[in-house]
Design a protein around this motif. Structure first.
Motif, PDB file in Angstrom:
ATOM      1  N   VAL A 146      59.117  59.182  60.279  1.00 26.64           N
ATOM      2  CA  VAL A 146      59.239  59.008  61.729  1.00 26.64           C
ATOM      3  C   VAL A 146      59.089  60.364  62.407  1.00 26.64           C
ATOM      4  N   GLY A 147      58.089  60.515  63.227  1.00 25.65           N
ATOM      5  CA  GLY A 147      57.879  61.781  63.921  1.00 25.65           C
ATOM      6  C   GLY A 147      58.951  62.058  64.956  1.00 25.65           C
ATOM      7  N   ASN A 148      59.150  63.352  65.266  1.00 21.40           N
ATOM      8  CA  ASN A 148      60.122  63.779  66.274  1.00 21.40           C
ATOM      9  C   ASN A 148      61.495  63.178  65.998  1.00 21.40           C
ATOM     10  N   CYS A 149      61.888  63.250  64.733  1.00 21.54           N
ATOM     11  CA  CYS A 149      63.127  62.629  64.266  1.00 21.54           C
ATOM     12  C   CYS A 149      63.839  63.601  63.337  1.00 21.54           C
ATOM     13  N   ALA A 150      65.163  63.601  63.373  1.00 21.42           N
ATOM     14  CA  ALA A 150      65.948  64.481  62.505  1.00 21.42           C
ATOM     15  C   ALA A 150      67.205  63.757  62.045  1.00 21.42           C
ATOM     16  N   VAL A 151      67.794  64.271  60.967  1.00 23.01           N
ATOM     17  CA  VAL A 151      69.015  63.688  60.395  1.00 23.01           C
ATOM     18  C   VAL A 151      70.068  64.781  60.324  1.00 23.01           C
ATOM     19  N   SER A 152      71.267  64.489  60.802  1.00 18.29           N
ATOM     20  CA  SER A 152      72.345  65.467  60.787  1.00 18.29           C
ATOM     21  C   SER A 152      73.001  65.523  59.406  1.00 18.29           C
ATOM     22  N   VAL A 153      74.023  66.347  59.264  1.00 16.40           N
ATOM     23  CA  VAL A 153      74.756  66.496  58.005  1.00 16.40           C
ATOM     24  C   VAL A 153      76.209  66.107  58.231  1.00 16.40           C
ATOM     25  N   SER A 154      76.706  65.149  57.425  1.00 21.49           N
ATOM     26  CA  SER A 154      78.098  64.704  57.556  1.00 21.49           C
ATOM     27  C   SER A 154      78.797  64.632  56.210  1.00 21.49           C
ATOM     28  N   VAL A 155      78.238  65.300  55.203  1.00 21.58           N
ATOM     29  CA  VAL A 155      78.734  65.165  53.835  1.00 21.58           C
ATOM     30  C   VAL A 155      80.172  65.657  53.682  1.00 21.58           C
ATOM     31  N   ASN A 156      80.635  66.482  54.602  1.00 20.49           N
ATOM     32  CA  ASN A 156      81.984  67.024  54.550  1.00 20.49           C
ATOM     33  C   ASN A 156      82.959  66.255  55.431  1.00 20.49           C
ATOM     34  N   ALA A 157      82.580  65.057  55.851  1.00 16.33           N
ATOM     35  CA  ALA A 157      83.424  64.263  56.743  1.00 16.33           C
ATOM     36  C   ALA A 157      83.634  62.874  56.154  1.00 16.33           C
ATOM     37  N   GLY A 158      84.530  62.106  56.762  1.00 12.95           N
ATOM     38  CA  GLY A 158      84.756  60.736  56.325  1.00 12.95           C
ATOM     39  C   GLY A 158      86.191  60.479  55.917  1.00 12.95           C
ATOM     40  N   ASP A 159      86.391  59.372  55.230  1.00 10.83           N
ATOM     41  CA  ASP A 159      87.703  58.981  54.723  1.00 10.83           C
ATOM     42  C   ASP A 159      87.479  58.167  53.461  1.00 10.83           C
TER      43      ASP A 159
END
Length: 565
Positions: A413-426
């Motif tokens: 998907v152009g003009n698309c990005a994914v963040s990082v959340s590997v250090n979050a959650g429960d």
């Protein structure tokens, strides 16, 4: 938690002006504007988003639209200039030119027999926040009513894992067991931290679409795409505490953090619905082009998660509105599907086409940790796992595979990005109450990927090279700031000879930008990091599940590598 630096330099792309639809902007009269026309009444009826307190997207042509009782011309005046359009087929449309950010504007929309005045208009970033329950999750759920009982929900049995999950008891694991009983102090800490973080900002404007349709039946009843909302919609200001409490917590925090970096208004439109999948968020036309890629396969007037229901009721009416970006926080189940990337691509492509907005940015908030389908390491059972190294971890969480799938999206998907959340959650709550790091780290990706921000404090560490050296693995990283830190004993590394059976290893700092994993064996062919779940040392502090951070506090994301001999 990572904190934004003060005085971050504005990115090179921040002031870029889109040229899309400039040819639609016209100052050539299509009617004679009578400025003394009656306010309201019959004639033109603007879409509900064109109301006091609204936000128009900055640096882009924006469409003013609604329904019309006549055939002829239409006009809109802003900043003392009249722009013209047409009223035909029961609708009207007028295009405004790109405008710089600003506040306190007045927009007057003229028809042949009436006018509509919109006051307190802002120009800024307009963002469509959508997805499932973690995007829907309201601020009040943490800031007001997050109860201690949530600390012992034990979601794993509820989600029917195929193997017995690790749930400690007092006899076998006295160190971990206290984390599974109600902890009022921790609950109060979550609430206090959330309230201390919130700022009630009137330059954040909220459109809480989802709140107007609380019953899934209200969403599911529409077989066709709606052109209007059946219930009243009004913009709420961010200094309205009740509105903030009912807004998406991730969406509001993201908007708040964005405001800390750039002094522009933010229009946050929120349409998330829990327990839904992409098949309900696309039009019927898009869905039936290839229904095999969607998990949703049923139609129902009872459930929102049915073919095109969320699209027809929540998305379709706002399609002509101009958004700068679309931020999506997906549920765990569908992300692990082999067709997920195709389904997400079809949704974004169709939104851009339907909205006639090819420039709209798409940000995916990656999944934080949740231990669905966690399994014991080989050789351990309930009775002896409790006496093992407290950093020994479980494997095969759904969220790990979901994150790996999400990483593939920007290539499709152009003009698309994914963040990082590997250090979050429960560990055992699919709805983590601590949303601050998820929103903050999503903003880092938003600024660097879409607007050319180059401040080093916004970039996550990334692997640039892995080499074998005397039986060890040496991993080189970039974006380390003043140097990496390796915490939590270096937990999170795994090595495999066959790509199926992985052995757990600990990494250690080996220089400013390198990590060493020792004694991996001569047959090592595969390396991965960040896939392990639940070191026994904790289940509530997700930063302990990963170990490598740059000097700014941003984590190394989950990754996989095939090793060269």
């Amino acid at each position: 938690m990572y904190q934004l630096k003060k005085n971050i330099e504005i990115g090179a792309g921040w002031d870029a002006v889109s040229q899309t639809h400039l040819d639609c902007v016209s100052v050539k009269p299509t009617l004679t504007v009578m400025k003394n026309l009656p306010e309201g009444g019959n004639g033109l009826h603007p879409f509900c988003f064109f109301s006091d307190g609204m936000v128009l997207q900055r640096n882009a042509c924006t469409r003013v639209f609604g329904t019309a009782d006549y055939e002829g011309g239409a006009a809109a005046e802003i900043d003392g200039v009249l722009y013209y359009g047409k009223a035909e087929g029961g609708k009207f449309e007028i295009w405004l030119p790109p405008m710089k950010e600003g506040t306190g504007k007045t927009l007057v929309i003229y028809g042949e027999t009436n006018r509509v005045t919109v006051r307190d208009v802002c120009v800024g970033e307009v963002i469509l926040f959508s997805g499932q329950s973690n995007m829907e999750y309201p601020t009040l759920a943490t800031a007001i009513s997050w109860w201690p009982s949530n600390l012992c929900k034990q979601f794993l049995p509820y989600y029917k894992v195929t193997e017995t999950p690790y749930i400690p008891d007092e006899e076998h694991d006295p160190e971990t067991y206290p984390q599974y009983v109600p902890n009022e102090a921790l609950s109060e800490q979550y609430k206090a931290d959330a309230n201390a973080e919130l700022s009630y900002d009137p330059m954040i404007r909220l459109m809480l679409v989802r709140d107007q349709y609380p019953d899934p039946k209200d969403i599911a009843k529409n077989d066709e795409a709606m052109t209007y909302y059946e219930k009243p919609m009004t913009w709420k200001k961010g200094d309205d505490k009740d509105a903030v409490m009912h807004a998406s917590m991730v969406g509001y925090l993201f908007s708040q953090y964005l405001r800390r970096v750039v002094d522009v208004p933010v229009g946050a439109v929120m349409v998330a619905v829990g327990a839904t999948e992409t098949g309900t968020w696309v039009s019927r036309e898009t869905y039936f082009k290839d229904r095999s890629i969607y998990s949703v396969q049923t139609e129902s007037h009872e459930a929102a998660n049915s073919i095109s229901s969320c699209y027809n009721t929540l998305v379709a009416p706002l399609i002509p509105y101009t958004f700068g970006s679309f931020i999506w926080y997906q549920g765990e189940g569908e992300c692990a599907s082999p067709n997920y990337v195709k389904a997400f691509k079809s949704m974004v492509d169709s939104y851009r086409a339907d909205m006639d907005n090819p420039d709209m940015k798409a940000l995916v908030i990656s999944l934080p940790r949740f231990c669905m389908n966690a399994k014991y390491p080989e050789g351990y059972d309930q009775s002896n796992y409790g006496s093992a190294d407290p950093y020994l971890a479980m494997t095969c969480s759904c969220s790990d595979f979901g994150r790996a799938n999400q990483r593939k999206i920007p290539d499709a998907v152009g003009n698309c990005a994914v963040s990082v959340s590997v250090n979050a959650g429960d560990f055992d709550d699919i709805h983590p109450p601590v949303k601050q790091p998820i929103a903050m780290q999503a903003l880092c990706t938003y600024l660097t990927a879409f607007y050319g921000f180059t401040d080093p404090s916004l970039f996550y560490p990334e692997v640039t090279d892995v080499r074998k050296e005397n039986g060890d693995l040496v991993i080189t990283l970039k974006n380390v700031g003043e140097g990496i830190s390796v915490e939590n004993r270096g937990v999170g590394f795994e090595v495999s000879d066959d790509g199926e059976h992985y052995r757990q290893y600990f990494g250690e700092k080996d220089g400013t930008d390198t990590v060493r994993v020792r004694n991996v064996g001569s047959g090592a062919k595969y390396l991965r990091y960040g896939w392990l779940e639940f070191p026994r040392v904790t289940r509530v502090d997700m930063t302990k599940y990963v170990s490598v951070f740059n000097s700014y506090g941003l984590p190394l994301d989950q990754f996989e590598r095939t090793l060269e001999d």
